[in-house]
Design a protein around this motif. Structure first.
Motif, PDB file in Angstrom:
ATOM      1  N   HIS A  51       1.144  -1.276  -0.147  1.00  0.00           N
ATOM      2  CA  HIS A  51      -0.162   0.153   0.080  1.00  0.00           C
ATOM      3  C   HIS A  51       1.154   1.067  -0.385  1.00  0.00           C
ATOM      4  CE1 HIS A  51      -3.256  -2.558   0.478  1.00  0.00           C
ATOM      5  NE2 HIS A  51      -3.039  -2.602   2.028  1.00  0.00           N
ATOM      6  N   PHE A  52       2.219   1.320  -0.310  1.00  0.00           N
ATOM      7  CA  PHE A  52       3.168   2.510  -0.939  1.00  0.00           C
ATOM      8  C   PHE A  52       2.968   3.117  -0.741  1.00  0.00           C
ATOM      9  CE2 PHE A  52       6.142   4.271  -3.653  1.00  0.00           C
ATOM     10  CZ  PHE A  52       6.543   5.374  -2.395  1.00  0.00           C
ATOM     11  N   ILE A  53       1.753   3.075  -1.994  1.00  0.00           N
ATOM     12  CA  ILE A  53       1.694   4.990  -3.031  1.00  0.00           C
ATOM     13  C   ILE A  53       0.307   5.748  -2.338  1.00  0.00           C
ATOM     14  CG2 ILE A  53       0.211   3.822  -4.994  1.00  0.00           C
ATOM     15  CD1 ILE A  53       3.226   6.136  -5.457  1.00  0.00           C
ATOM     16  N   ALA A  54      -0.500   4.650  -2.169  1.00  0.00           N
ATOM     17  CA  ALA A  54      -1.303   5.482  -1.330  1.00  0.00           C
ATOM     18  C   ALA A  54      -1.289   5.667   0.083  1.00  0.00           C
ATOM     19  CB  ALA A  54      -2.234   4.259  -0.775  1.00  0.00           C
ATOM     20  N   VAL A  55      -0.498   5.267   0.705  1.00  0.00           N
ATOM     21  CA  VAL A  55       0.085   5.878   2.518  1.00  0.00           C
ATOM     22  C   VAL A  55       1.161   7.632   0.717  1.00  0.00           C
ATOM     23  CG1 VAL A  55       1.080   5.783   4.527  1.00  0.00           C
ATOM     24  CG2 VAL A  55      -0.219   4.177   3.125  1.00  0.00           C
ATOM     25  N   ASP A  60       2.248  13.486   2.021  1.00  0.00           N
ATOM     26  CA  ASP A  60       2.547  15.574   1.597  1.00  0.00           C
ATOM     27  C   ASP A  60       1.408  16.115   1.510  1.00  0.00           C
ATOM     28  OD1 ASP A  60       5.072  15.274   1.085  1.00  0.00           O
ATOM     29  OD2 ASP A  60       4.690  14.906  -1.333  1.00  0.00           O
ATOM     30  N   PRO A  61       0.111  15.952   1.090  1.00  0.00           N
ATOM     31  CA  PRO A  61      -0.590  16.970   1.898  1.00  0.00           C
ATOM     32  C   PRO A  61      -0.677  17.158   3.292  1.00  0.00           C
ATOM     33  CG  PRO A  61      -1.737  15.487   0.009  1.00  0.00           C
ATOM     34  CD  PRO A  61      -0.184  15.014   1.159  1.00  0.00           C
ATOM     35  N   GLN A  62      -0.728  16.650   4.248  1.00  0.00           N
ATOM     36  CA  GLN A  62      -0.537  16.152   5.481  1.00  0.00           C
ATOM     37  C   GLN A  62       0.830  17.267   5.783  1.00  0.00           C
ATOM     38  OE1 GLN A  62      -1.286  13.086   7.653  1.00  0.00           O
ATOM     39  NE2 GLN A  62      -2.915  11.900   6.591  1.00  0.00           N
ATOM     40  N   VAL A  63       1.799  17.107   5.577  1.00  0.00           N
ATOM     41  CA  VAL A  63       3.082  17.914   5.798  1.00  0.00           C
ATOM     42  C   VAL A  63       3.143  18.893   5.414  1.00  0.00           C
ATOM     43  CG1 VAL A  63       5.331  17.766   4.974  1.00  0.00           C
ATOM     44  CG2 VAL A  63       4.037  15.777   5.485  1.00  0.00           C
TER      45      VAL A  63
END
Length: 194
Positions: A51-55, A60-63
């Protein structure tokens, strides 16, 4: 607080003492959110697995949003007549929590650990909002607005950790490492059941 430590000015309707008190509460939140932004970026770089790409893309938007919160808090501290401190050394010196403890790891492990991080940040942010509520409604409003976003991000994380029956894989954990192990174990069990 000694008179020489007080700001030379603050916002109208607050005393210099009150302005300094609110700024001190905000400085703790500034340190916490700077740490959170760095932790989120660390997770973004070190997450692996199916699930790498989803997480990776969820983080990034959270950052970006947390960095905007940092800027708003620093500017409020300056508005109160106090110099905000955003240096790495001051953050490390002033923090009351341990450094994020997970390196390169699966999405489940990082999300489990991040669940604990968000619990700590949100709990402290709520206390800060309560601490300034009667002193400064503007600062309280700022912190409450941040809580809306932080709690939304926490929900995004928890949605990955929740079973279809509503059970949270990290429910019994109280540390990042315990939460990482619990989330990873729950993911292995779910995968084996398929």
């Amino acid at each position: 607080m000694a008179r020489k430590d007080l700001p030379k000015y603050t916002v109208p309707s607050l005393t210099a003492e009150e302005g300094a008190q609110v700024a001190a509460v905000l400085q703790e939140r500034l340190d916490s959110l700077n740490d959170l932004a760095l932790t989120l970026k660390h997770i973004h770089w070190n997450v692996v697995g199916p699930h790498f790409i989803a997480v990776h893309e969820m983080i990034d938007p959270q950052v970006d949003a947390v960095r905007a919160m940092v800027d708003a808090i620093a500017e409020r501290i300056a508005t109160l007549g106090v110099a905000p401190v955003g240096t790495p050394g001051a953050l490390v010196k002033n923090r009351t929590w341990d450094d994020y403890s997970i390196g390169r790891a699966s999405t489940d492990e990082h999300l489990g650990a991040l669940d604990e991080v968000y619990i700590g940040v949100i709990t402290a942010h709520r206390k800060a909002a309560d601490d300034v509520e009667d002193l400064d409604t503007v600062t309280n409003d700022l912190l409450v607005g941040h809580l809306h976003e932080l709690e939304l991000f926490h929900w995004f994380v928890r949605a990955h950790l929740e079973s279809s029956g509503g059970a949270l894989s990290t429910a019994s954990a109280s540390t990042e490492k315990q939460a990482a192990r619990a989330a990873s174990g729950a993911a292995r069990k779910a995968s084996a059941a398929r």
